[in-house]
Design a protein around this motif. Structure first.
Motif, short mmCIF file in Angstrom:
data_model
loop_
_atom_site.label_atom_id
_atom_site.label_comp_id
_atom_site.label_asym_id
_atom_site.label_seq_id
_atom_site.Cartn_x
_atom_site.Cartn_y
_atom_site.Cartn_z
N ASN A 111 0.10 4.31 -8.88
CA ASN A 111 1.34 3.73 -9.40
C ASN A 111 2.11 2.89 -8.38
N GLY A 112 1.82 3.08 -7.12
CA GLY A 112 2.65 2.50 -6.08
C GLY A 112 3.79 3.46 -5.77
N GLY A 113 4.17 3.54 -4.52
CA GLY A 113 5.28 4.40 -4.15
C GLY A 113 5.13 4.90 -2.73
N LYS A 114 6.03 5.83 -2.36
CA LYS A 114 5.97 6.37 -1.02
C LYS A 114 5.94 7.88 -1.06
N LEU B 244 2.64 2.66 -0.41
CA LEU B 244 1.50 1.93 -0.97
C LEU B 244 1.90 1.20 -2.24
N LYS B 245 1.26 0.08 -2.47
CA LYS B 245 1.40 -0.64 -3.73
C LYS B 245 0.41 -0.06 -4.73
N LYS B 246 0.63 -0.35 -5.99
CA LYS B 246 -0.27 0.12 -7.04
C LYS B 246 -1.69 -0.35 -6.74
N SER C 31 -4.85 7.07 -1.86
CA SER C 31 -4.80 5.95 -2.81
C SER C 31 -3.62 6.15 -3.74
N SER C 32 -3.08 5.04 -4.21
CA SER C 32 -1.93 5.11 -5.11
C SER C 32 -2.27 4.49 -6.46
N GLU D 1 -3.45 0.36 -4.13
CA GLU D 1 -3.70 0.24 -2.70
C GLU D 1 -4.13 1.59 -2.11
#
Length: 176
Positions: A149-152, A166-168, A146-147, A170
């Motif tokens: 903040n969003g990121g890779k 992932l998006k924040k 799970s993310s 997601e």
């Protein structure tokens, strides 16, 4: 493999020279260091020493002992008490199960033989990622990333790698 094997070997030699007989914050640090060297069985041995029962009246359960272990209330018996032993032990378990840097999350890098199967939820990794996983025969079966903040990041287990974006808020489930 460790990215700096010569430095890792020097660190390992230093830890071997210093020995395992220690208490409190020092025990917590050493367990974490063995986990970072991907020696799960040595980290586990020391973690079990950290959890050795110590009677509050000062009697030790094994001889000879200079102290250390855990009181019935689960406080670290430094002695008399040192919260860093508790925090270090908890951090070490997390390091045995997942290690991360700004670009990758490595799963089960220092899994001891005694934990050949299990599950964990809520392991925080760098970059605002959170890991939930189950494993069997020392291999991940199901991993949920799970993310916050969003990121890779790159998810790694042994020689298997999978990039995750992932998006924040997601999550993604991965089966190995």
């Amino acid at each position: 493999p460790l990215k700096t094997p010569d430095l890792a070997e020097a660190s390992k030699k230093t830890l071997e020279i210093k020995g395992d007989e220690t208490t409190g914050w020092s025990k917590g640090w050493r367990i974490n260091l063995w986990a970072r060297l991907w020696d799960g069985n040595r980290a586990y041995k020391m973690f079990r020493e950290l959890l050795r029962y110590v009677d509050p009246d000062g009697k030790k359960t094994e001889k000879p002992r200079r102290g250390g272990g855990t009181y019935p209330n689960l406080f670290d018996a430094h002695p008399p008490f040192q919260i860093d032993g508790n925090f270090g032990g908890a951090a070490a378990v997390a390091e045995m199960l997942a290690q991360s840097n700004e670009n990758e999350i490595r799963l089960l890098p220092a899994l001891p033989d005694a934990w050949s199967e299990g599950s964990v939820k809520g392991i925080c990794a760098r970059g605002g990622f959170e890991i939930e996983m189950t494993w069997n025969n020392k291999k991940p079966e199901k991993v949920i990333v799970s993310s916050k903040n969003g990121g890779k990041t790159m998810l790694i287990f042994g020689d298997k790698k999978q990039e995750i974006v992932l998006k924040k808020g997601e999550s993604i489930e991965i089966k190995f």
